[in-house]
Scaffold this active site. Structure first.
Site, PDB file in Angstrom:
ATOM      1  N   SER A 236      14.026  10.175  10.737  1.00 30.38           N
ATOM      2  CA  SER A 236      13.892   9.275  11.878  1.00 30.38           C
ATOM      3  C   SER A 236      13.224   9.971  13.068  1.00 30.38           C
ATOM      4  O   SER A 236      13.319  11.193  13.246  1.00 30.38           O
ATOM      5  CB  SER A 236      15.254   8.716  12.261  1.00 30.38           C
ATOM      6  OG  SER A 236      16.144   9.771  12.448  1.00 30.38           O
TER       7      SER A 236
ATOM      8  N   GLU B 248       7.022  13.439   9.647  1.00 33.86           N
ATOM      9  CA  GLU B 248       6.660  12.043   9.354  1.00 33.86           C
ATOM     10  C   GLU B 248       7.905  11.231   9.635  1.00 33.86           C
ATOM     11  O   GLU B 248       8.961  11.479   9.035  1.00 33.86           O
ATOM     12  CB  GLU B 248       6.200  11.894   7.905  1.00 33.86           C
ATOM     13  CG  GLU B 248       4.925  12.697   7.586  1.00 33.86           C
ATOM     14  CD  GLU B 248       3.749  12.377   8.491  1.00 33.86           C
ATOM     15  OE1 GLU B 248       3.675  11.241   8.998  1.00 33.86           O
ATOM     16  OE2 GLU B 248       2.922  13.266   8.741  1.00 33.86           O
TER      17      GLU B 248
ATOM     18  N   CYS C 231       9.628   3.710   4.611  1.00 37.66           N
ATOM     19  CA  CYS C 231       9.100   3.866   5.966  1.00 37.66           C
ATOM     20  C   CYS C 231       7.919   2.939   6.169  1.00 37.66           C
ATOM     21  O   CYS C 231       7.586   2.565   7.278  1.00 37.66           O
ATOM     22  CB  CYS C 231       8.693   5.313   6.179  1.00 37.66           C
ATOM     23  SG  CYS C 231       7.768   5.931   4.785  1.00 37.66           S
TER      24      CYS C 231
END
Ligand code: NAD
Length: 543
Positions: free
Chosen positions: A266, A293, A327
């Site tokens: 996150s 990421e 994601c």
């Protein structure tokens, strides 16, 4: 072997097995799932090759049957984290001295082990541990991880081959040294492939690693560790410390030998670590490389010229596969009024026909969400939509946490395009749509661009080339992976290098040469074959 210039085998993407009724792979996977159901895997930490059972035991449950314990892992302690740093630094000398082809060979062997004997063990762990269907496990835990290992070996070769020019009489060379220190890899729950890639990509480039996997993915992470050991990764090169208390990560972040962070997870956690590193700048031996990421609020924007059937399919697959816990999952959509009238009923029918349940029943398209906290977050977001004027739940909205953490695929509309549901990442099967007037295409693109802080993936649907070009231009910074007439999920290693900027990360594209380069420090070497012996230049010979 020293006296040869070798070539890494040409990488190819691992074919995705179908698991159709009657196939051998289906039978083998069912067998692996059944065997996993009958055991409780005991997972240690591993530091310097030594298995350490700390006694701080935590249970791992199936998200779709949360009373069923499938593993118990021994959580790392502060003392063990310190040992892990020492072990990685001790292993560094030999690992950095090993020829890169030998390191690559270990990972290529890991890829073949996974493609063959380890495939169903890894898929089963990912299915029961993370509640993925057979197809979702196959494209992640088997194919993507195999691809990471095969393609990275080839990308490393590409990088090492890049050499500077040499003028007559000299020889210039570039060496890509491993970073000076250890790399800290922190991996997320949602992709087994990422869990495998984050510690091994820096290791391939000669670094040694301390790896903290997500607790909710620890079973498949442990399988990866075991596989890497069998493939020949030497002790200490990757040190496995699951369950280290979050607060104790500072032990690693504060260490002078921290040379890099390879993170996926996150945004909030990555930012916290970045700040900690910034505070520590004076104490490090070298500037740590920060590769992260992070979150996304991925969009689908449809032009009035879009093919309604293709759009509806992409919305369903893009938003609800793996319960929206990718994601890259589509979680906001912008649909022109004229198309909405066409697809609304069809979307509602399709979504309500989606079967959800235990992933060992292969007829289910969706499993459960990962944990109680995620379930609560999704339940609350749905309740909030129900209570907000201008928002409407078109289909879904139900949750049931009795057996497993099940959240129905939920389609919501909002009149206000600036509600939280269009900005925040919920990481669940919730797709919020804003229906815009057909004439407001340009304004809508601007809205897509500015609504959310993230910029990971996005898709445009249109059959009008000018509209596609317009979207590509106006949304240039809104997504690191941009799709035309396709869902915004499902990036394939070697084909669509993955990652985003803004609040979505450093955009270092996992599974690409750019990513591997971040774990190296280049050294330029110049050799002069016959060195000058007089300091005077010839222009000095006259006035
Ligand atoms: P997370 O941030 O909760 O956990 C990621 C890692 O950080 C885990 O190893 C965890 O143990 C560790 N961690 C968590 N909290 C920490 C803390 N306070 N201090 C130190 N370490 C901590 O993420 P997650 O829930 O496992 O994964 C979901 C998130 O990952 C989503 O935001 C998703 O968008 C993102 N994600 C991004 C990509 C991408 O490529 N951009 C890919 C996959 C997942």
């Amino acid at each position: 072997m020293h006296d040869a210039i070798v070539s890494v085998p040409e990488p190819i993407n691992e074919p995705v097995l179908t698991y159709a009724v009657g196939t051998a792979e289906r039978a083998r996977l069912k067998e692996a799932l059944a065997s996993l159901e009958n055991e409780v895997v005991e997972i240690p930490c591993v530091v310097g090759g030594e298995r350490v059972f700390t006694g701080k035991v935590r249970e791992v449950v199936m998200p779709h049957r949360h009373k069923h314990v499938i593993a118990r892992f021994h959580a790392a302690t502060d003392e063990l984290a310190e040992r892990a740093i020492k072990a990685s630094l001790a292993a560094r000398r030999e690992w950095t001295a090993m020829r890169w082809e030998a390191r690559a060979a270990i990972l290529l062997r890991a890829a073949e082990l996974l493609a063959g004997p380890w495939r169903q063990r890894m898929n089963a762990a990912t299915m029961h541990g993370q509640s993925k269907t057979a197809h979702q496990a196959e494209i992640d835990a088997a194919c993507e991880l195999i691809d990471f290992w095969r393609f990275n070996a080839s990308f490393a070769q590409e990088l090492y081959r890049q050499q500077p020019k040499s003028a007559p009489g000299i020889w210039n060379m570039t060496e890509l040294r491993p970073l000076e220190g250890f790399v800290f890899a922190l991996t997320p729950f949602n992709f087994t492939a990422i869990a495998g890639n984050l510690p091994t990509a820096p290791a391939l480039m000669g670094n040694t690693v301390v790896w903290k996997p997500a607790e909710a993915q620890v079973l498949a992470a442990w399988r990866i560790y075991e596989l890497l050991e069998e493939a020949g990764v030497p002790p200490g090169v990757i040190n496995f410390i699951p369950g280290l208390p979050h607060g104790s990560t500072n032990l690693l972040l504060d260490h002078p030998a921290l040379a890099g962070i390879h993170f996926t997870g996150s945004t909030e956690v990555f930012r916290m670590m970045w700040k900690r590193v910034a505070e520590n700048l004076d104490r490090y031996k070298t500037y740590p490389r920060l590769i992260g990421e992070t979150g996304g609020k991925d969009f689908i924007v449809a032009h009035p010229s879009a093919d309604p059937k293709a759009l509806a399919t992409a919305m369903v697959r893009g938003a609800f596969e793996y319960q929206g816990q990718k994601c890259s999952a589509a979680s906001r959509a912008y649909i022109p009024r004229s198309l909405w009238d066409t697809i609304k009923a069809e979307l509602a029918d399709t979504i309500s026909s989606i079967k959800m349940g235990d992933v060992s029943d292969f007829s289910n398209f969706m499993g459960a969400v990962i944990k109680q906290g995620a379930f609560d977050k999704h339940t609350q977001a749905i309740a909030e939509a129900r209570d907000t004027s201008g928002m409407k739940i078109i289909v879904g909205g139900g949750t049931d946490g009795r057996e497993g953490w099940f959240v129905q695929p939920t389609l919501i509309t909002t009149e206000d395009p600036n509600v939280r549901h269009m900005k925040d990442e919920f990481f669940g099967p919730i797709l919020t749509c804003h229906v815009y007037p057909d004439r407001a295409w340009t304004e809508t693109l601007e809205l897509v661009d500015r609504t959310s802080p993230y910029a990971l993936t996005g898709a445009v649907f249109s059959r009008d080339r000018a509209a596609i070009m317009d979207a590509m231009t106006r949304l240039r910074d809104a997504a690191g992976n941009f799709y035309i007439n396709d869902k915004p999920t499902g990036a394939v290693v070697g084909q669509q290098p993955f990652g985003g900027a803004r609040a979505s990360g450093t955009d270092d594209k996992a599974g690409s040469p750019q990513n591997l380069l971040r774990f190296t420090a280049a050294r330029t070497i110049k050799e002069t074959f016959v060195a000058p012996t007089d300091y005077r230049y010839s222009f000095l010979d006259g006035p």
